[in-house]
Design an enzyme around this catalytic site. Structure first.
Site, short mmCIF file in Angstrom:
data_model
loop_
_atom_site.label_atom_id
_atom_site.label_comp_id
_atom_site.label_asym_id
_atom_site.label_seq_id
_atom_site.Cartn_x
_atom_site.Cartn_y
_atom_site.Cartn_z
N HIS A 66 -2.23 -17.06 9.75
CA HIS A 66 -3.31 -16.39 10.47
C HIS A 66 -3.40 -14.92 10.10
O HIS A 66 -3.96 -14.13 10.83
CB HIS A 66 -3.08 -16.51 11.98
N HIS A 67 -2.83 -14.55 8.93
CA HIS A 67 -2.88 -13.12 8.59
C HIS A 67 -4.31 -12.68 8.30
O HIS A 67 -4.63 -11.50 8.36
CB HIS A 67 -1.96 -12.80 7.41
N LYS A 72 -8.75 -21.67 6.28
CA LYS A 72 -9.64 -22.43 5.40
C LYS A 72 -8.86 -23.48 4.64
O LYS A 72 -7.76 -23.22 4.14
CB LYS A 72 -10.27 -21.45 4.39
N LYS A 96 -3.40 -19.63 -2.47
CA LYS A 96 -4.60 -19.72 -3.33
C LYS A 96 -5.64 -18.68 -2.90
O LYS A 96 -6.20 -17.96 -3.72
CB LYS A 96 -5.17 -21.14 -3.22
N LYS A 108 -5.17 -26.99 6.29
CA LYS A 108 -5.50 -28.27 5.67
C LYS A 108 -5.62 -29.31 6.78
O LYS A 108 -4.98 -29.17 7.83
CB LYS A 108 -4.41 -28.70 4.68
N SER A 364 -16.78 -21.72 -1.68
CA SER A 364 -16.84 -22.04 -0.24
C SER A 364 -16.94 -20.75 0.56
O SER A 364 -17.65 -20.67 1.58
CB SER A 364 -15.59 -22.78 0.20
P1 NAD Z 1 -12.65 -37.07 -8.43
O1 NAD Z 1 -12.29 -38.20 -7.55
O2 NAD Z 1 -14.08 -36.66 -8.54
O3 NAD Z 1 -12.14 -37.30 -9.92
C1 NAD Z 1 -10.87 -37.78 -10.26
C2 NAD Z 1 -11.03 -38.59 -11.53
O4 NAD Z 1 -9.75 -38.98 -11.99
C3 NAD Z 1 -11.85 -39.88 -11.33
O5 NAD Z 1 -12.86 -39.96 -12.31
C4 NAD Z 1 -10.80 -40.97 -11.51
O6 NAD Z 1 -11.34 -42.16 -12.07
C5 NAD Z 1 -9.83 -40.31 -12.46
N1 NAD Z 1 -8.52 -40.96 -12.45
C6 NAD Z 1 -7.93 -41.61 -11.43
N2 NAD Z 1 -6.77 -42.13 -11.83
C7 NAD Z 1 -6.61 -41.78 -13.12
C8 NAD Z 1 -5.60 -42.02 -14.09
N3 NAD Z 1 -4.51 -42.72 -13.79
N4 NAD Z 1 -5.77 -41.53 -15.33
C9 NAD Z 1 -6.87 -40.83 -15.63
N5 NAD Z 1 -7.85 -40.56 -14.76
C10 NAD Z 1 -7.73 -41.04 -13.52
O7 NAD Z 1 -11.75 -35.84 -7.89
P2 NAD Z 1 -11.94 -34.30 -8.18
O8 NAD Z 1 -12.67 -33.68 -7.03
O9 NAD Z 1 -12.44 -34.11 -9.58
O10 NAD Z 1 -10.43 -33.80 -8.05
C11 NAD Z 1 -9.51 -33.94 -9.11
C12 NAD Z 1 -8.29 -33.07 -8.83
O11 NAD Z 1 -8.69 -31.72 -8.66
C13 NAD Z 1 -7.52 -33.42 -7.55
O12 NAD Z 1 -6.15 -33.14 -7.78
C14 NAD Z 1 -8.05 -32.43 -6.52
O13 NAD Z 1 -7.14 -32.19 -5.45
C15 NAD Z 1 -8.22 -31.22 -7.41
N6 NAD Z 1 -9.15 -30.22 -6.86
C16 NAD Z 1 -10.45 -30.53 -6.64
C17 NAD Z 1 -11.31 -29.56 -6.15
C18 NAD Z 1 -12.78 -29.84 -5.95
O14 NAD Z 1 -13.52 -28.88 -5.65
N7 NAD Z 1 -13.25 -31.06 -6.12
C19 NAD Z 1 -10.84 -28.26 -5.86
C20 NAD Z 1 -9.50 -27.98 -6.11
C21 NAD Z 1 -8.66 -28.97 -6.61
#
Ligand code: NAD
Length: 472
Positions: A66-67, A72, A96, A108, A364
């Site tokens: 809460h600093h 978020k 982050k 979260k 965001s």
């Molecule tokens: P998403 O679900 O849109 O995409 C993930 C992709 O990975 C899918 O196309 C899926 O088919 C593929 N995948 C699943 N298993 C796989 C495997 N074994 N080998 C290869 N590909 C595989 O999710 P996203 O939003 O793109 O998020 C991806 C990562 O990024 C996650 O770790 C998420 O926490 C991180 N992230 C996302 C955001 C965001 O804004 N969406 C922000 C920060 C971090």
């Protein structure tokens, strides 16, 4: 984060990385303990009628720090949700936000469900009930705690949250600022969808433009002609691949869950997406070699490897076989701590998730600011800026007696739209934060960017706590 070959939980893993970095800071132990601690943990159970039966749903919202307020962080729908995981992810959000100068504390949320098991109507009921629980305990609000999408949730769920909150808080003029990642029609901001992938591109481009870092790797500066492999062609992976392709990099490999592809001459991303749409798979794409075990694509020849799918994909088993010189952690936690050690020893530059995928939370933040100001970015200045550019252009043409082409005129006259301003803010954030982390790494003789990123975050949060003082 990994729990293989070690016996600590995800949250303890984050704490270990924190402790490693804390040695490079000057704060007293009490302040460090306060930064590390999860301030508020709300575990709830609530009933939802699903068909003929009543299901008791387990869910969490955890505010790590809460600093700065509001807190978020995203909301995840997954059967793997548990208190330790949500605590760890909330802590990572604190660091982050500090790294990219987003003035929020970390949080979260999670609901322990398999979203695929429910109808849209049932998911809406669960989401609305979860929001009501958050309202009851004062765990949501534009000035309190602002969720966003994560695994298993998207703009649809964020709309339901905003609507439930607004119904329970009639007259709250800032109600739409209670959640981000909303559709544009519901107060979302243009550029949010591609923000994380674009941020990944901006961050890695900045590294590639830093001559001293490229010299260490024996690579030329710039992203042009760099060979790139992306794992996961989802939201983050697709957009990262798109911006690298547009900048002249060569997308040589893609790994998806159904298999992988490699073509040393480069893959045409849009043609590949069209191929996947029509055949249901990336495999058998003309000109490319199929790789049946998609994990093997990670080990193939390239300059930059971008894991953008899952956690722990580069670990003690395969780290030694990775040929990439740069790894950009687009996903959260794609490297285990063991892989980190192996790759650092090999001289690979690992750009950490805590910084590299912060584009999502940065945009965001812009969405939240838009909601509080109740006006679209660019609405006030666009026309003014166009008129001013037009006047300058006319003067230059009159003075030189020459006319610019119609295309040049259009470019010079273009006043900023919302998306232009969002991209500009994101680019500035990713460049500035990279340089800040790198300067910390160099000035304190820190061996890797991950530890340096942690140090940057701890320094900012520590100063914030010190200057706040301790409430009697
Ligand atoms: P998403 O679900 O849109 O995409 C993930 C992709 O990975 C899918 O196309 C899926 O088919 C593929 N995948 C699943 N298993 C796989 C495997 N074994 N080998 C290869 N590909 C595989 O999710 P996203 O939003 O793109 O998020 C991806 C990562 O990024 C996650 O770790 C998420 O926490 C991180 N992230 C996302 C955001 C965001 O804004 N969406 C922000 C920060 C971090």
């Amino acid at each position: 984060m990994s729990t293989e070959n070690n016996h600590y939980s995800f949250f303890e893993g984050v704490e270990r990385n924190f402790d490693k970095a804390a040695k490079y800071t000057r704060f007293e132990q009490g302040i460090l303990e306060q930064i590390k601690a999860c301030n508020s943990v709300y575990r709830m159970k609530f009933p939802v009628r699903i068909g003929e039966t009543v299901e008791v749903i387990e869910a969490y919202r955890i505010q790590h720090s809460h600093h700065k307020l509001p807190c978020k962080g995203g909301i995840r729908y997954s059967m793997d949700v548990n208190q330790d995981e949500v605590m760890a992810l909330s802590a990572l959000m604190t660091y982050k936000c500090a790294i990219v100068n987003v003035p929020f504390g970390g949080a979260k949320g999670g609901i322990k469900i398999n979203p695929k098991k429910y109808t849209t109507y049932e998911l809406e009921k669960i989401t609305r009930r979860y929001t009501a629980e958050l309202v009851k305990k004062n765990f949501i609000g534009a000035g309190i705690d602002v969720p966003a999408p994560d695994y298993g949730t998207g703009s649809r769920e964020m709309s339901w949250i905003a609507d439930t909150y607004a119904s329970l808080k009639p007259g709250d003029v800032d109600a739409m600022g209670c959640v981000t990642g909303k559709p544009v029609s519901q107060g979302g901001v243009r550029g949010r969808t591609e923000a994380t992938g674009l941020g990944v591109f901006y961050g890695l481009r900045e590294l590639c433009n830093t001559a001293e870092e490229m010299a260490k790797l024996g690579l030329s500066t710039g992203v042009k002609d760099k060979k790139v492999i992306v794992q996961g062609l989802g939201n983050v992976g697709y957009h990262a691949a798109k911006y690298f392709s547009e900048a002249g990099s060569k997308l040589v490999g893609i790994a998806e869950y159904e298999g992988g592809l490699y073509n040393a001459n480069g893959l045409d991303l849009e043609a590949l997406v069209a191929h996947r749409k029509s055949t249901g798979s990336i495999l058998n794409f003309p000109g490319a070699t199929n790789v049946t075990n998609s994990a093997e694509v990670l080990e193939m020849e390239c300059d930059i490897l971008i894991p953008a799918a899952l956690e722990n994909v580069i670990n003690a088993d395969n780290a030694d076989r990775i040929k990439a010189k740069i790894i950009g952690e687009a996903a959260n936690g794609p490297l285990t701590p063991e892989a980190d050690v192996i790759l650092n020893a090999k001289g690979v530059i690992v750009v950490p998730d805590m910084y590299l995928n912060a584009g999502g939370v940065t945009v965001s933040y812009f969405e939240w600011l838009k909601n509080l100001s109740h006006v679209r970015y660019g609405r006030l200045e666009k026309r003014f800026s166009e008129n001013q550019s037009g006047t300058i252009l006319e003067s230059v043409e009159a003075l030189t007696g020459k006319k610019v082409s119609d295309i040049e005129r259009k470019q010079i006259m273009h006043g900023p739209d919302e998306v232009d301003l969002v991209y500009s803010g994101l680019e500035d954030t990713m460049i500035g934060s990279f340089q800040e982390i790198r300067e910390t790494m160099i000035s304190l003789n820190i061996p890797d960017l991950r530890t340096a990123a942690f140090v940057t975050a701890i320094n900012k949060i520590g100063v914030s706590y010190e200057e706040l003082g301790i409430f009697p």
